[in-house]
Each structure stands twice: as structure tokens, then as C-alpha cells.
Design a protein around this motif. Structure first.
Motif, short mmCIF file in Angstrom:
data_model
loop_
_atom_site.label_atom_id
_atom_site.label_comp_id
_atom_site.label_asym_id
_atom_site.label_seq_id
_atom_site.Cartn_x
_atom_site.Cartn_y
_atom_site.Cartn_z
N PHE A 1 1.98 -1.11 -2.38
CA PHE A 1 1.89 -2.56 -2.27
C PHE A 1 2.52 -3.39 -3.54
CE2 PHE A 1 -0.43 -6.25 -3.52
CZ PHE A 1 -0.28 -7.08 -2.54
N GLY A 2 2.29 -2.87 -4.53
CA GLY A 2 2.63 -3.61 -5.82
C GLY A 2 4.28 -3.39 -5.74
N ILE A 3 4.70 -2.35 -5.55
CA ILE A 3 6.38 -2.03 -5.69
C ILE A 3 6.87 -3.05 -4.61
CG2 ILE A 3 8.28 -0.55 -5.22
CD1 ILE A 3 6.42 1.72 -6.59
N THR A 4 6.25 -3.10 -3.47
CA THR A 4 6.66 -3.73 -2.20
C THR A 4 7.06 -5.29 -2.75
OG1 THR A 4 5.97 -2.37 -0.69
CG2 THR A 4 6.47 -4.53 0.12
N ARG A 5 5.79 -5.84 -3.30
CA ARG A 5 5.53 -7.31 -3.59
C ARG A 5 6.47 -7.69 -4.72
NH1 ARG A 5 4.26 -8.34 0.83
NH2 ARG A 5 2.25 -9.19 1.50
N LEU A 6 6.87 -6.82 -5.58
CA LEU A 6 7.61 -6.85 -6.66
C LEU A 6 9.19 -6.95 -6.47
CD1 LEU A 6 6.18 -4.52 -9.50
CD2 LEU A 6 6.33 -6.84 -9.57
N LYS A 7 9.62 -6.10 -5.34
CA LYS A 7 10.75 -6.18 -4.74
C LYS A 7 11.17 -7.42 -4.05
CE LYS A 7 11.80 -1.07 -4.59
NZ LYS A 7 12.09 -0.02 -3.49
N GLU A 8 10.07 -7.93 -3.46
CA GLU A 8 10.21 -9.11 -2.59
C GLU A 8 10.18 -10.28 -3.49
OE1 GLU A 8 7.81 -7.79 1.57
OE2 GLU A 8 6.77 -8.62 -0.21
N GLY A 9 9.64 -10.28 -4.78
CA GLY A 9 9.71 -11.35 -5.80
C GLY A 9 8.43 -12.15 -5.69
N ILE A 10 7.50 -11.73 -5.11
CA ILE A 10 6.22 -12.58 -4.64
C ILE A 10 5.38 -12.54 -6.18
CG2 ILE A 10 4.22 -12.60 -3.50
CD1 ILE A 10 5.70 -11.65 -1.08
N TYR A 11 5.21 -11.28 -6.72
CA TYR A 11 4.50 -11.53 -7.92
C TYR A 11 5.31 -10.91 -9.17
CZ TYR A 11 0.75 -11.42 -4.59
OH TYR A 11 -0.24 -11.68 -3.32
N THR A 12 4.86 -11.23 -10.29
CA THR A 12 5.55 -10.84 -11.56
C THR A 12 4.97 -9.43 -11.91
OG1 THR A 12 3.90 -11.92 -13.00
CG2 THR A 12 5.89 -13.18 -12.12
N PRO A 13 5.72 -8.68 -12.96
CA PRO A 13 5.23 -7.53 -13.21
C PRO A 13 3.75 -7.73 -14.21
CG PRO A 13 7.64 -7.53 -13.63
CD PRO A 13 7.25 -8.97 -13.06
N GLY A 14 3.87 -8.81 -14.63
CA GLY A 14 2.44 -9.05 -15.52
C GLY A 14 1.46 -9.17 -14.56
N GLN A 15 1.63 -9.89 -13.52
CA GLN A 15 0.48 -9.95 -12.38
C GLN A 15 -0.02 -8.70 -11.70
OE1 GLN A 15 2.64 -12.79 -9.98
NE2 GLN A 15 0.79 -13.99 -10.29
N ILE A 16 1.04 -7.74 -11.50
CA ILE A 16 0.94 -6.37 -10.56
C ILE A 16 0.15 -5.12 -11.93
CG2 ILE A 16 1.75 -4.68 -9.81
CD1 ILE A 16 1.35 -7.05 -7.89
N ASP A 17 0.94 -5.32 -13.00
CA ASP A 17 0.36 -4.35 -13.92
C ASP A 17 -0.99 -4.76 -14.58
OD1 ASP A 17 2.54 -2.81 -13.67
OD2 ASP A 17 3.69 -3.71 -15.46
N ASN A 18 -1.48 -6.09 -14.33
CA ASN A 18 -2.89 -5.91 -14.97
C ASN A 18 -3.80 -6.30 -13.83
OD1 ASN A 18 -2.58 -6.94 -17.84
ND2 ASN A 18 -0.99 -8.39 -17.24
N LYS A 19 -5.14 -6.43 -14.21
CA LYS A 19 -6.33 -6.63 -12.82
C LYS A 19 -6.02 -7.72 -12.06
CE LYS A 19 -11.30 -7.55 -12.60
NZ LYS A 19 -11.63 -6.56 -11.49
N TRP A 20 -5.93 -7.00 -11.03
CA TRP A 20 -5.70 -8.11 -9.71
C TRP A 20 -6.52 -9.36 -9.59
CZ3 TRP A 20 -3.60 -4.33 -5.40
CH2 TRP A 20 -2.33 -3.77 -5.74
N THR A 21 -5.90 -10.42 -9.19
CA THR A 21 -6.77 -11.59 -8.86
C THR A 21 -7.50 -11.47 -7.54
OG1 THR A 21 -5.07 -12.81 -7.91
CG2 THR A 21 -5.48 -13.21 -10.40
N ASP A 22 -8.24 -12.08 -7.20
CA ASP A 22 -8.76 -12.05 -6.00
C ASP A 22 -7.82 -12.42 -4.91
OD1 ASP A 22 -11.44 -11.70 -6.82
OD2 ASP A 22 -12.03 -13.50 -6.47
#
Length: 312
Positions: A258-279
Motif C-alpha cells: 500500500f505504501g509503495i503504491t501510494r508513493l508512486k501515485e504521489g498521494i503521500y510523501t515518504p515522511g508520511q509513509i515512513d512514520n506512524k500513519w495518521t487515522d
């Protein structure tokens, strides 16, 4: 003066009975002792007492990485379940199954003689290194400690290898050596994790016990443990933690995808995915699981079970 009477309590009676069972069977651990050693396993067992981890858990275990299994066991307080330094027959054939443990020791004539005589009385046939093979069932992994012997420590060749695979549809893990590498490599689906390869025959080695706790290098192995053997080494997973290892691995795999997919789509930043996820990201993850359930590398039933346990 009267001698004091010594009363034997129920605990000593149980120990005495266990010792008598061991003496009677010589090379096979009694079912009661296996039950005693594996109390945290509450599922199905074999007739010999070994925990019978379900086939679907074993199949899913094939996708688990050594690092994932190691991490789960470390978190549970199990620090001595990995051993490396093997010379596998194949680098790319994974071995997963339930351990049938065997202890070999340097030969001592008085001991080996009574073990052989007792085995013959029980109907055992052939050399003692073939006796455990006769006990194998599909899904078993023949796990043997033969004190790391290489020269004259070849527990199997291609004949016994074929017999092992015919019975277990699986491979072996030996703290010892094997012979007939070419012949063994022709058994499709078979793999052997050994300490070395040598053309010699097995000599000056005696069978001491079957289905007893054994040491495999730095690891302690109990009968019924789940073996996960890959190129980098072997994990011996306690039966009661096998499903937790699998589920944890599947969750990690899904979250990574999921994280890799969303990073490729540009929806989230690496900082958002590599840290504790928000709700919000967690909710997005749940929706993504529902939308792509049939396409993901985890059984659909397991994803549905995961979604039931999520609170968002």
C-alpha cells in the motif's frame, strides 16, 4: 532405631513413569513428554503427540521472510530460534514443514547395541538412520543433529533422499553432511540444508533419540516446531507462534505494498509513509484493502479477517 519412611509423591511417580517409558522405547520420546514440553499448543496433534500446525498456515509460511519471522519471535522473547551457516542443495527451494527431530551422537558400542536390539524388537528395519524416515508423514521436515560431523557423517544419499521426499514431500535440515549431491538434486521439490557435502559413508554415529528436543547450532528445536528454511538460514518456529508469524508477515506485506503504491501515485510523501500513519491514512489503507482484495498477494479470507479486526 527405626529408619525414617520415605514417601514417594505423585510428582516423583510421574517422573519415574516417564523414565520407564524412555527406557522401554529407548529411541522414541513418549507422547506424554511431548505434551509436557508443548503446553501452549492447543490445536490438533499427531498420534505421537507432536503439534500439527494446519496445512494452510504452512503454505502461507512460504511467503514469510526470515527477518519477519525473527522479529516476531524476538518480540515474544524467543532469542534462540535461528541458525545460519548451511550449505543448501538448492538456493531457491524453500523448505517449510513440521519438525520431526532426531538426535545422533558419536558411536558408543554398549549404547548403540541396546538401541539397535530394542529397535529390532519394535519392528524397525535397516540402519538406524533410516528409522526416522519410516515415521515421516506429508508435511514433515526431518531435522537431525549429528554434532556437525562432515567426514563419515553423511546421514543420507540419493536413495534415502528419494524415500524422504516420497513420504514427506519435503526436505531435510541436518547438523551433519550428506552425500550424492547430483542424485539428490534430481529430486524435484526436494532440498537439503546441511553443514557440508562428502562422498564418505555414515560411520561411528549412533541414533540416540527421535522426537526429543535437540540443539541445532544456536537454536533449540522441539518436535512439531515449524521449520522455515531459506537461503540465508533456518528459523525454528514454536508451533503456538506459527500463525502469529504468518499473520504479522501478511500485514507487513500489505502495508508495504500500500505504501509503495501510494508513493508512486504521489498521494503521500515518504515522511508520511515512513512514520506512524495518521487515522486518515489508516482509513485509506482499509478502503484500499477492500477495493483490491482479489488482486493482493495474501489470501482473500485472511484480508477479510484482518478487516474485521480493524476499528476504522
Amino acid at each position: 532405631m527405626k529408619k525414617p519412611k520415605f514417601k514417594i509423591g505423585p510428582g516423583l511417580c510421574a517422573i519415574a513413569l516417564l523414565l520407564m517409558c524412555n527406557m522401554a522405547l529407548a529411541q522414541t520420546t513418549p507422547k506424554e513428554h511431548i505434551l509436557f514440553l508443548t503446553p501452549q499448543w492447543t490445536g490438533e496433534r499427531f498420534e505421537d503427540g507432536r503439534p500439527k500446525v494446519p496445512d494452510d498456515v504452512l503454505e502461507r509460511m512460504r511467503q514469510v521472510t526470515i527477518e519477519e519471522a525473527w522479529g516476531v519471535l524476538r518480540n515474544e522473547g524467543y532469542h534462540n530460534q535461528f541458525e545460519g551457516g548451511w550449505q543448501p542443495l538448492h538456493d531457491d527451494v524453500v523448505v517449510v514443514g513440521r519438525a520431526l527431530t532426531v538426535q545422533y551422537m558419536p558411536n558408543r558400542p554398549d549404547v548403540s547395541t541396546v538401541i539397535k536390539e530394542n529397535g529390532i524388537k519394535q519392528g524397525q528395519i535397516g540402519n538406524t538412520n533410516s528409522w526416522p524416515i519410516d515415521m515421516l508423514v506429508e508435511g514433515d521436515v526431518y531435522v537431525a543433529d549429528a554434532f556437525g560431523k562432515i567426514v563419515d557423517g553423511t546421514l543420507i544419499g540419493d536413495n534415502l533422499g528419494n524415500s524422504i521426499y516420497a513420504k514427506s514431500k519435503n526436505g531435510v535440515v541436518f547438523n551433519a553432511s550428506s552425500r550424492d549431491m547430483e542424485g539428490l538434486s534430481e529430486i524435484d521439490g526436494f532440498n537439503a540444508f546441511v553443514r557440508g557435502w562428502h562422498p564418505s559413508f555414515l560411520t561411528e554415529v549412533m541414533l540416540l533419540g527421535i522426537n526429543q528436543p535437540i540443539r541445532m547450532g544456536a537454536a533449540t528445536v522441539l518436535p512439531g516446531d515449524v521449520v522455515l528454511a531459506k537461503k540465508e538460514g533456518v528459523m525454528f518456529i514454536p508451533s503456538h507462534l506459527a500463525e502469529k508469524v504468518v499473520v504479522t508477515s501478511e500485514v507487513v506485506r500489505l502495508r508495504d505494498l500500500f505504501g509503495i503504491t501510494r508513493l508512486k501515485e504521489g498521494i503521500y510523501t515518504p515522511g508520511q509513509i515512513d512514520n506512524k500513519w495518521t487515522d486518515e491514512i489508516e482509513k485509506d489503507f482499509s478502503k484500499w484493502l477492500k477495493d483490491h482484495m482479489d488482486e493482493l498477494p495474501v489470501p482473500k479470507e485472511q484480508i477479510q479477517e484482518l478487516l474485521k479486526k480493524r476499528t476504522w
